[in-house]
Design a protein around this motif. Sequence first.
Motif, PDB file in Angstrom:
ATOM      1  N   ALA A   1      16.615  14.517  -2.685  1.00  0.00           N
ATOM      2  CA  ALA A   1      15.479  13.754  -2.178  1.00  0.00           C
ATOM      3  C   ALA A   1      14.380  14.583  -2.338  1.00  0.00           C
ATOM      4  O   ALA A   1      13.119  14.243  -2.737  1.00  0.00           O
ATOM      5  N   ILE A   2      14.541  15.811  -1.838  1.00  0.00           N
ATOM      6  CA  ILE A   2      13.413  17.062  -1.780  1.00  0.00           C
ATOM      7  C   ILE A   2      12.977  17.520  -3.098  1.00  0.00           C
ATOM      8  O   ILE A   2      12.037  17.668  -3.387  1.00  0.00           O
ATOM      9  N   ARG A   3      14.032  17.640  -3.864  1.00  0.00           N
ATOM     10  CA  ARG A   3      13.848  18.097  -5.403  1.00  0.00           C
ATOM     11  C   ARG A   3      13.334  17.174  -6.303  1.00  0.00           C
ATOM     12  O   ARG A   3      12.540  17.813  -6.994  1.00  0.00           O
ATOM     13  N   THR A   4      13.185  15.902  -5.779  1.00  0.00           N
ATOM     14  CA  THR A   4      12.846  14.887  -6.844  1.00  0.00           C
ATOM     15  C   THR A   4      11.387  14.337  -6.183  1.00  0.00           C
ATOM     16  O   THR A   4      10.890  13.336  -6.893  1.00  0.00           O
ATOM     17  N   SER A   5      11.091  14.980  -5.096  1.00  0.00           N
ATOM     18  CA  SER A   5       9.771  14.237  -4.257  1.00  0.00           C
ATOM     19  C   SER A   5       8.565  14.554  -5.179  1.00  0.00           C
ATOM     20  O   SER A   5       8.428  15.640  -5.944  1.00  0.00           O
ATOM     21  N   MET A   6       7.725  13.861  -5.231  1.00  0.00           N
ATOM     22  CA  MET A   6       6.454  14.066  -6.075  1.00  0.00           C
ATOM     23  C   MET A   6       5.662  15.263  -5.516  1.00  0.00           C
ATOM     24  O   MET A   6       4.723  15.813  -6.176  1.00  0.00           O
ATOM     25  N   TYR A   7       6.023  15.625  -4.214  1.00  0.00           N
ATOM     26  CA  TYR A   7       5.256  16.888  -3.795  1.00  0.00           C
ATOM     27  C   TYR A   7       5.856  17.327  -2.571  1.00  0.00           C
ATOM     28  O   TYR A   7       6.911  16.729  -1.924  1.00  0.00           O
ATOM     29  N   ASP A   8       5.718  18.761  -2.411  1.00  0.00           N
ATOM     30  CA  ASP A   8       6.596  19.274  -1.259  1.00  0.00           C
ATOM     31  C   ASP A   8       5.970  19.000   0.176  1.00  0.00           C
ATOM     32  O   ASP A   8       4.846  19.289   0.475  1.00  0.00           O
ATOM     33  N   THR A   9       6.850  18.629   1.117  1.00  0.00           N
ATOM     34  CA  THR A   9       6.174  18.023   2.575  1.00  0.00           C
ATOM     35  C   THR A   9       6.462  19.342   3.333  1.00  0.00           C
ATOM     36  O   THR A   9       5.760  19.332   4.352  1.00  0.00           O
TER      37      THR A   9
ATOM     38  N   LYS B   1       0.649  -1.445   0.063  1.00  0.00           N
ATOM     39  CA  LYS B   1       0.166   0.053   0.026  1.00  0.00           C
ATOM     40  C   LYS B   1       0.720   1.214   0.063  1.00  0.00           C
ATOM     41  O   LYS B   1       0.217   2.455   0.284  1.00  0.00           O
ATOM     42  N   LEU B   2       2.348   1.045   0.016  1.00  0.00           N
ATOM     43  CA  LEU B   2       3.017   2.247  -0.005  1.00  0.00           C
ATOM     44  C   LEU B   2       2.627   3.073  -1.225  1.00  0.00           C
ATOM     45  O   LEU B   2       2.995   4.329  -1.312  1.00  0.00           O
ATOM     46  N   LYS B   3       1.962   2.722  -2.289  1.00  0.00           N
ATOM     47  CA  LYS B   3       1.930   3.487  -3.475  1.00  0.00           C
ATOM     48  C   LYS B   3       0.997   4.629  -3.010  1.00  0.00           C
ATOM     49  O   LYS B   3       0.619   5.511  -3.729  1.00  0.00           O
ATOM     50  N   LYS B   4       0.040   4.210  -2.283  1.00  0.00           N
ATOM     51  CA  LYS B   4      -0.977   5.501  -1.774  1.00  0.00           C
ATOM     52  C   LYS B   4      -0.269   6.804  -1.408  1.00  0.00           C
ATOM     53  O   LYS B   4      -0.791   7.890  -1.604  1.00  0.00           O
ATOM     54  N   TYR B   5       1.113   6.725  -1.001  1.00  0.00           N
ATOM     55  CA  TYR B   5       1.809   7.875  -0.745  1.00  0.00           C
ATOM     56  C   TYR B   5       2.105   8.549  -2.116  1.00  0.00           C
ATOM     57  O   TYR B   5       2.414   9.883  -2.233  1.00  0.00           O
ATOM     58  N   GLY B   6       1.852   8.138  -3.336  1.00  0.00           N
ATOM     59  CA  GLY B   6       1.735   8.750  -4.355  1.00  0.00           C
ATOM     60  C   GLY B   6       0.520  10.050  -4.682  1.00  0.00           C
ATOM     61  O   GLY B   6       0.805  10.950  -5.359  1.00  0.00           O
ATOM     62  N   GLU B   7      -0.412   9.785  -3.658  1.00  0.00           N
ATOM     63  CA  GLU B   7      -1.503  10.997  -3.596  1.00  0.00           C
ATOM     64  C   GLU B   7      -0.795  12.007  -2.502  1.00  0.00           C
ATOM     65  O   GLU B   7      -0.817  11.432  -1.160  1.00  0.00           O
ATOM     66  N   GLU B   8      -0.885  13.262  -2.735  1.00  0.00           N
ATOM     67  CA  GLU B   8      -0.608  14.314  -1.527  1.00  0.00           C
ATOM     68  C   GLU B   8      -1.335  14.221  -0.346  1.00  0.00           C
ATOM     69  O   GLU B   8      -1.250  14.485   0.484  1.00  0.00           O
ATOM     70  N   GLU B   9      -2.755  14.195  -0.750  1.00  0.00           N
ATOM     71  CA  GLU B   9      -3.805  14.252   0.217  1.00  0.00           C
ATOM     72  C   GLU B   9      -3.751  13.020   1.116  1.00  0.00           C
ATOM     73  O   GLU B   9      -3.953  13.324   2.252  1.00  0.00           O
ATOM     74  N   PHE B  10      -3.412  11.949   0.831  1.00  0.00           N
ATOM     75  CA  PHE B  10      -3.123  10.829   1.574  1.00  0.00           C
ATOM     76  C   PHE B  10      -1.991  10.959   2.429  1.00  0.00           C
ATOM     77  O   PHE B  10      -2.026  10.881   3.628  1.00  0.00           O
ATOM     78  N   TYR B  11      -0.964  11.532   1.771  1.00  0.00           N
ATOM     79  CA  TYR B  11       0.286  11.994   2.679  1.00  0.00           C
ATOM     80  C   TYR B  11      -0.006  12.972   3.838  1.00  0.00           C
ATOM     81  O   TYR B  11       0.141  12.898   5.129  1.00  0.00           O
ATOM     82  N   LYS B  12      -0.878  14.008   3.687  1.00  0.00           N
ATOM     83  CA  LYS B  12      -1.374  14.821   4.485  1.00  0.00           C
ATOM     84  C   LYS B  12      -2.010  14.332   5.716  1.00  0.00           C
ATOM     85  O   LYS B  12      -2.097  14.800   6.767  1.00  0.00           O
TER      86      LYS B  12
END
Length: 243
Positions: A212-220, A153-164
Motif C-alpha cells: 500500500a505504501i509502495r504504490t501510494s501516489m505520494y509518501d505520507t 470528492k475522494l479524487k481530491k486526495y490525488g493531490e498531495e497538497e490537499f492531503y497535507k
Amino acid sequence: MQPVQMAILVVALVVFCISAVALIRIFLEYKQGEDTYQEIEEQFAVQEQTEPETEGGTGEEAAEDRFEPLSIDFQALRAMYPDVYGWIQMPGLDVSYPVVQGPDNDYYLYRMVDGAENNAGSIFVEQSNGAKFQDANTILYGHNMKNGSMFGKLKKYGEEEFYKENPSFYLYTEDGAWQYDIFSVRVVSAVGGSYQISFAAEEDFEAYIDTAIRTSMYDTGIVPGAGDTLVTLSTCTSSDENR
C-alpha cells in the motif's frame, strides 16, 4: 421544408426531449439524495466541542483546525434505520453520512439509508466485515457521484497538497469517535488483494502495508504497525477495472 429535413428535425426534437427528461430525472434524484441525508444529519448529529480519541499523531494540527466533532444519537438513529453501522465524517470533503451494512454488497448500492431507491446509494460496509471497525481492514464503499456527494470528492486526495491539509477522517460508533490518519492513496484493481479484510499472520499484514505504501501516489510518512486497524475507502474511477 423538404420531407427529409422535416424528419431530421422531428428526430432531433425527440432526442432533445428525451435528453431533457433524463437530465431532469437525474437532477431530482440528486436533490432527493442530498435532502434525505441532510435531514438525517440535522435530526441525529449535532456539533460537539470535545476532541475525539486519536489514532496516530501525524498531521493532527491541520486536522484539528478543520474538525468539528459530532455527537450522534445512535440509539434513535438505529431505531429508525436498523442497518446503521456507524458514521463517517471527512471535514475537508464535506462528507458526513451514516454508514450502513446490508445483507450483501448489492442492497445499499442503489438504496439510501432509508431504503428508498436512488442512484446515490449509501456509504456501506463490506458485507464480510464484522461490527464496529474491529477487523484488520474494514472496507467502506461509496459512489463517485458527479455532484460530489457520497465519495464523489475522494479524487481530491490525488493531490498531495490537499492531503497535507486534510490528513485525517473520523469514524463514529456507539462506543465513541476515532481519528484515522491516511497513510496511502492509490488506484487499485477492482478485484484482488487490496480488498483483503483479514490476515493469517503478522507477516501478511506487514506485506499488505508495504504494498500500500509502495504504490501510494505520494509518501505520507505514516506506517501502520502491528495491532493497528485499517479502514479502506473505496469508490469508482473512470475505468471499470479500477477503484
